[in-house]
Motif scaffolding. Sequence first.
Motif, PDB file in Angstrom:
ATOM      1  N   UNK A 162      38.719  19.865  52.039  1.00 34.07           N
ATOM      2  CA  UNK A 162      38.583  21.158  51.380  1.00 34.07           C
ATOM      3  C   UNK A 162      39.527  21.300  50.199  1.00 34.07           C
ATOM      4  N   UNK A 163      40.696  20.667  50.273  1.00 32.68           N
ATOM      5  CA  UNK A 163      41.609  20.689  49.123  1.00 32.68           C
ATOM      6  C   UNK A 163      41.003  19.974  47.919  1.00 32.68           C
ATOM      7  N   UNK A 164      40.101  19.024  48.191  1.00 35.39           N
ATOM      8  CA  UNK A 164      39.473  18.265  47.114  1.00 35.39           C
ATOM      9  C   UNK A 164      38.315  19.023  46.467  1.00 35.39           C
ATOM     10  N   UNK A 165      37.495  19.689  47.319  1.00 34.43           N
ATOM     11  CA  UNK A 165      36.256  20.270  46.810  1.00 34.43           C
ATOM     12  C   UNK A 165      36.286  21.771  46.570  1.00 34.43           C
ATOM     13  N   UNK A 166      37.122  22.512  47.308  1.00 36.81           N
ATOM     14  CA  UNK A 166      37.092  23.969  47.175  1.00 36.81           C
ATOM     15  C   UNK A 166      37.411  24.450  45.765  1.00 36.81           C
ATOM     16  N   UNK A 167      38.430  23.881  45.087  1.00 37.52           N
ATOM     17  CA  UNK A 167      38.666  24.330  43.708  1.00 37.52           C
ATOM     18  C   UNK A 167      37.446  24.130  42.818  1.00 37.52           C
TER      19      UNK A 167
END
Length: 353
Positions: free
Chosen positions: A345-350
Amino acid sequence: MCKMFNNHHGKSILTRLLGVLLAAVLTMGSACAKGNDTFFAQFDGMTWSFCSGAGAWSTDLKIQPDGSFVGDYHDSDMGDTGDNYPNGTIYICSFSGKMSLVEQVDENSWKLHVDELTYTEPNGKEVFEDGCKYIYTDVYGLSTGDEMMLYKPGTPLDSFTDEMKFFAHAFDLTILPTWYFYSSKNNSGFEGFQIDPDLYTDNTDTQDVSMANPWEVMTAEELQNTIGIMFHAPKDADKVAYRWFAAASLAEMQFIMNGGDYTFRAQPVALDVGEMPDISGLYFTWENQEPETVAGFNGLIGQAKTETGDTVERVLWYDNTTGIMHSLAVLAHDVDGLDLAAVAEKIVLPAVE
């Protein structure tokens, strides 16, 4: 009658016998060469790949219609760095050679022989470029004099060993989905598949036929412009690298974090409800596999053990709003306490926001 059989007659008969044998050998050799041309021509335009998916290594080759072949091997160690190679160490080689058809074993298999194998660069040569140290080495999975078994698609897998199934990526199947040749000597298996011929270069002036690495190194911005989304490496990530595999429309980001080697992948693809293809490039028998949610989308997570005792954990999920399939995998000595979905999620959420 024997006494009347003089040396002159003996030499004449012997000469004729040798002539017959020589003609037979030449005829057989011509037929074999013609058979090689006919046999290997069916693989023109195919790429053969030997990889497990773990460790960022692969051996890839292309077979010409006459049985000659060209290929490349690469293996990355992004953690092996120095003052003049901060981006890591890459083991590589480019090679060429020739194989021949020995015999057809049955309706599904043939025996092949590696007659020649040569390298473009000497073993041990080191080159520093783009912040990396490149070390030339021997090819992994192929050797001169090797005898390999070739199997056609549709071959029943009941006689395959676990090692053969592993490199054929067919653990959960009953029949072979692709062309495949296996070396018991090197414990290596090569899958054959079609790939864009524009990824290869053919220098006919020098007779130096070489295969391009299908992965194109990019910056984060270049990859964003190509696939349409931005990958955000976690703030503790180190040795971040971005790649694009045009033939498969596959984007990849690799990085090291807290002692683990991570590989994140994204691929635009239209899927039906419930489909969850594994694009991680890792082919293991997954244990403790269970549903997982990443960024609000349904996914699947599982673990496996490598031959060295390390642990591989992999999570898959499909973003049906963008039509992009994702995977995140980590290779580490110990993954206890790791929340791989949270890392994903740290990779895709932004990018979603």
